[in-house]
Motif scaffolding. Structure first.
Motif, PDB file in Angstrom:
ATOM      1  N   TYR A  44      60.950  -9.592   9.581  1.00  0.00           N
ATOM      2  CA  TYR A  44      59.520  -9.775   9.832  1.00  0.00           C
ATOM      3  C   TYR A  44      59.343  -9.803  11.342  1.00  0.00           C
ATOM      4  N   ASP A  61      50.356  -9.840   6.519  1.00  0.00           N
ATOM      5  CA  ASP A  61      51.378  -9.056   7.208  1.00  0.00           C
ATOM      6  C   ASP A  61      52.398  -8.491   6.220  1.00  0.00           C
ATOM      7  N   THR A  62      53.253  -7.621   6.719  1.00  0.00           N
ATOM      8  CA  THR A  62      54.296  -7.024   5.895  1.00  0.00           C
ATOM      9  C   THR A  62      55.663  -7.259   6.519  1.00  0.00           C
ATOM     10  N   LYS A  64      60.255  -6.791   5.333  1.00  0.00           N
ATOM     11  CA  LYS A  64      61.190  -6.017   4.520  1.00  0.00           C
ATOM     12  C   LYS A  64      62.405  -6.870   4.176  1.00  0.00           C
ATOM     13  N   VAL A  87      56.508  -6.911  -3.656  1.00  0.00           N
ATOM     14  CA  VAL A  87      57.671  -6.242  -3.088  1.00  0.00           C
ATOM     15  C   VAL A  87      57.922  -4.979  -3.900  1.00  0.00           C
ATOM     16  N   LYS A  92      59.921  -3.448   0.670  1.00  0.00           N
ATOM     17  CA  LYS A  92      58.753  -3.749   1.497  1.00  0.00           C
ATOM     18  C   LYS A  92      58.004  -4.942   0.913  1.00  0.00           C
ATOM     19  N   THR A  94      54.727  -7.533   1.071  1.00  0.00           N
ATOM     20  CA  THR A  94      53.347  -7.671   1.526  1.00  0.00           C
ATOM     21  C   THR A  94      52.850  -9.060   1.163  1.00  0.00           C
ATOM     22  N   LYS A  96      50.141 -11.537   0.381  1.00  0.00           N
ATOM     23  CA  LYS A  96      48.770 -11.462  -0.120  1.00  0.00           C
ATOM     24  C   LYS A  96      47.988 -12.754   0.101  1.00  0.00           C
TER      25      LYS A  96
END
Length: 274
Positions: A44, A61-62, A64, A87, A92, A94, A96
């Motif tokens: 991140y 934000d995103t 991995k 995911v 990836k 995300t 929420k």
């Protein structure tokens, strides 16, 4: 019976040790040493900026997740709470909504199926901003308005600095706000910087000169056009806000309050997304 009890106890201890270590391996017969060979890396890029702990991510934000280990194949990720964190099969992530979810990687190791679980916590954008700019620190790192220091400002013609970007004690915000190019320093720059971090581009915000309904996120100029605050919470008879430089030395403060009556009296103008 005694032998069976020992076998069950050993199995239970293996499960407990795996869970406490952040790893749950299936099937149970796998050797404990295998857990040390498999690692999850959560990437991140903004974690350092917002001073977040490992496994935390800011809402919206995103990041991995990657399962690393020799002979690991067929990795598939799932989330226990997709409403909080999603995911995909590439890892990836995300964020929420605020909360905690468990991400599970199902994978193959030496032709046998296992899984690895890791907790991900989503932190609200406001909470992340408060970690980034802690109360009591000073918004005066010079060329980097994402940083703070532990030393007070000694102002030296900050108005000149705001337009020339040199020799200025306080940090500087430059950007499009309500369709206008704005150069903000000290309290004004800080409030706009926080608003941009929380909500993104301010280009389409509105410039309002008359007092109206107040919302969280509004950047308000007060006290005869001498100070700027950003509203963080709105109550029936008051607001909570953050500001910088109210003490004259670039110090950041969160959680301050003002009655609606006092705000109306002090109001000069505001920027709002509403």
């Amino acid at each position: 019976m005694k032998r069976l009890w020992k076998v069950c106890l050993a199995a239970w201890l293996l499960i407990l040790g795996s869970v406490m270590g952040g790893v749950l391996l299936e099937p149970l017969q796998v050797r404990a040493a295998q857990a040390k060979k498999i690692q999850v890396q959560f990437q991140y890029t903004r974690r350092k900026e917002f001073r977040l702990s490992a496994g935390q991510i800011r809402q919206g934000d995103t990041g991995k997740v990657t399962l690393k280990g020799k002979n690991v194949t067929d990795v598939r990720w799932t989330s226990s709470k997709p409403s909080i964190v999603t995911v995909d099969d590439t890892g990836k992530v995300t964020a929420k909504h605020t909360g905690t979810a468990v991400l599970t990687a199902k994978y193959t190791w030496k032709k046998r199926a296992y899984c690895y679980r890791v907790n991900i916590q989503v932190v609200s954008r406001l909470a992340a901003e408060q970690k980034k700019f802690p109360t009591g620190t000073y918004w005066n790192d010079g060329g980097n308005n994402n940083q703070v220091t532990q030393r007070p400002c000694i102002h030296d013609d900050d108005r000149y600095c705001a337009y020339n970007s040199v020799g200025c004690e306080s940090n500087l915000y430059l950007g499009m706000v309500a369709g206008m190019q704005v150069a903000g320093y000290q309290c004004h720059g800080f409030a706009l910087k926080v608003a941009q971090d929380l909500y993104g581009s301010l280009k389409k915000w509105k410039y309002v000169e008359s007092y109206r309904t107040i919302h969280a996120g509004d950047v308000i100029r007060i006290n005869n056009n001498s100070h700027t605050i950003i509203v963080t919470k709105v109550y029936s008879g008051s607001i909570q806000y953050a500001d910088c430089n109210s003490t004259g030395d670039c110090q950041i403060q969160w959680g301050k309050t003002m009655s609606r009556q006092a705000l109306r009296k002090a109001f000069t103008y505001m920027y709002t997304k509403y």
